[in-house]
Design a protein around this motif. Structure first.
Motif, PDB file in Angstrom:
ATOM      1  N   GLY A 159      37.706  42.081  28.493  1.00 59.02           N
ATOM      2  CA  GLY A 159      37.584  41.332  29.737  1.00 59.02           C
ATOM      3  C   GLY A 159      38.306  39.998  29.743  1.00 59.02           C
ATOM      4  N   ALA A 160      39.073  39.697  28.704  1.00 62.79           N
ATOM      5  CA  ALA A 160      39.738  38.397  28.627  1.00 62.79           C
ATOM      6  C   ALA A 160      40.860  38.264  29.647  1.00 62.79           C
ATOM      7  CB  ALA A 160      40.294  38.175  27.222  1.00 62.79           C
ATOM      8  N   LYS A 161      41.517  39.369  29.977  1.00 63.29           N
ATOM      9  CA  LYS A 161      42.600  39.340  30.949  1.00 63.29           C
ATOM     10  C   LYS A 161      42.397  40.420  31.995  1.00 63.29           C
ATOM     11  CE  LYS A 161      46.340  37.459  28.083  1.00 63.29           C
ATOM     12  NZ  LYS A 161      47.743  37.682  27.612  1.00 63.29           N
ATOM     13  N   THR A 162      42.825  40.123  33.211  1.00 64.72           N
ATOM     14  CA  THR A 162      42.811  41.103  34.285  1.00 64.72           C
ATOM     15  C   THR A 162      44.253  41.338  34.710  1.00 64.72           C
ATOM     16  OG1 THR A 162      40.621  40.453  35.073  1.00 64.72           O
ATOM     17  CG2 THR A 162      42.027  41.614  36.627  1.00 64.72           C
ATOM     18  N   TYR A 163      44.743  42.534  34.476  1.00 64.39           N
ATOM     19  CA  TYR A 163      46.132  42.831  34.792  1.00 64.39           C
ATOM     20  C   TYR A 163      46.330  43.151  36.276  1.00 64.39           C
ATOM     21  CZ  TYR A 163      46.727  43.228  29.724  1.00 64.39           C
ATOM     22  OH  TYR A 163      46.763  42.972  28.378  1.00 64.39           O
ATOM     23  N   TRP A 164      45.288  43.665  36.906  1.00 67.43           N
ATOM     24  CA  TRP A 164      45.403  44.116  38.301  1.00 67.43           C
ATOM     25  C   TRP A 164      44.018  44.118  38.911  1.00 67.43           C
ATOM     26  CZ3 TRP A 164      48.911  45.680  42.000  1.00 67.43           C
ATOM     27  CH2 TRP A 164      48.440  46.464  43.050  1.00 67.43           C
ATOM     28  N   GLN A 165      43.936  43.817  40.205  1.00 63.17           N
ATOM     29  CA  GLN A 165      42.653  43.926  40.908  1.00 63.17           C
ATOM     30  C   GLN A 165      42.881  44.351  42.346  1.00 63.17           C
ATOM     31  OE1 GLN A 165      39.419  41.267  40.051  1.00 63.17           O
ATOM     32  NE2 GLN A 165      39.041  40.955  42.217  1.00 63.17           N
ATOM     33  N   GLN A 166      42.200  45.414  42.733  1.00 59.59           N
ATOM     34  CA  GLN A 166      42.247  45.898  44.111  1.00 59.59           C
ATOM     35  C   GLN A 166      40.941  45.529  44.810  1.00 59.59           C
ATOM     36  OE1 GLN A 166      42.945  50.108  44.493  1.00 59.59           O
ATOM     37  NE2 GLN A 166      43.363  50.000  46.691  1.00 59.59           N
TER      38      GLN A 166
END
Length: 249
Positions: A159-166
């Motif tokens: 959960g340290a990075k979010t590459y994409w979020q819809q």
């Protein structure tokens, strides 16, 4: 051939035909969600070189007006040329859309849900090969008297990075059909609720809340991630890395 044997054979043929029709009808209903769409999606943290992660939601879903149940297919894919590394997909419900289950995924504890959400599941996708995709069957309910949204962040396994979020992106209809067996909802459409008594609200009804919130608001996600950030009327929310939150403290 005796009349009794003829009757038995005829009855068997009718049963087989009925079963085949039922199977075809069920398959058609399950697949009748239209093509997948990444509407409401945005890249967030920079992915490793060669990795291109996105998500897809159906362009339309159907809600049973009696049970309020609906089914949604959530897909995560890697359009890049390199493996993704260990990733996870979150499926989070807001307002009138409540996620009841995601096959193969674990429920996010209530205390770790983002502020404003009512439900969520975490799916351990693992290492997604270049050009590969994984789909998850989402069981949900939708209260047609309210707006409803869904959010699909794609994160590193920790959960340290979010590459994409819809999202959170809405499903809804501007033409409610309270007397029909089902109500079709379209992705990216604000829901026009059905008022008590089964009638659509008149001109005097209050305006529905728009997707997203004005200004910048950090929504803590607890152990499930770093948080969600609302970005104006566009309705695009994305995760904020822990180190950024610490730097702003």
């Amino acid at each position: 051939m005796s009349s009794r044997r003829t009757t038995v054979i005829a009855g068997s043929l009718v049963t087989a035909t009925f079963s085949a029709v039922m199977m075809l009808s069920t398959t058609a209903a399950a697949d009748d969600q239209g093509p997948g769409s990444d509407k409401g999606g945005k890249a967030v943290d920079t992915a490793p070189e060669g990795v291109g992660l996105t998500t897809l939601l159906p362009e339309k879903i159907s809600v049973d007006n009696s049970s309020k149940k609906t089914a949604i297919t959530a897909t995560v894919k890697n359009d890049g040329t390199a493996e993704s590394g260990d990733i996870r997909l979150l499926v989070v419900g807001f307002d009138g859309l409540e996620v009841k289950g995601v096959k193969g995924c674990s429920a996010i504890p209530e205390g770790d849900l983002p502020k404003g959400s009512n439900s969520g599941f975490s799916c351990a996708v693992g290492n997604l090969a270049a050009g590969a995709s994984t789909s998850y069957a989402v069981d949900a309910t939708f209260d047609l008297g309210r707006a409803g949204k869904i959010c699909l962040p794609v994160q590193t396994a920790d959960g340290a990075k979010t590459y994409w979020q819809q999202g959170p992106v809405p499903f809804g209809t501007t033409n409610p059909s309270p007397n029909a067996p089902t109500t079709p909802l379209l992705l990216g459409t604000d829901n026009q609720p059905v008022a008590p008594g089964g009638d659509a609200p008149g001109a005097g009804g209050g305006e529905l809340p728009r997707t997203g919130a004005a200004g910048r608001e950090v929504l803590p996600l607890g152990a499930a991630g770093a948080g969600l950030l609302a970005a104006g009327a566009a309705g695009l929310w994305w995760s904020r890395r822990p180190r950024e939150a610490a730097r702003g403290a």
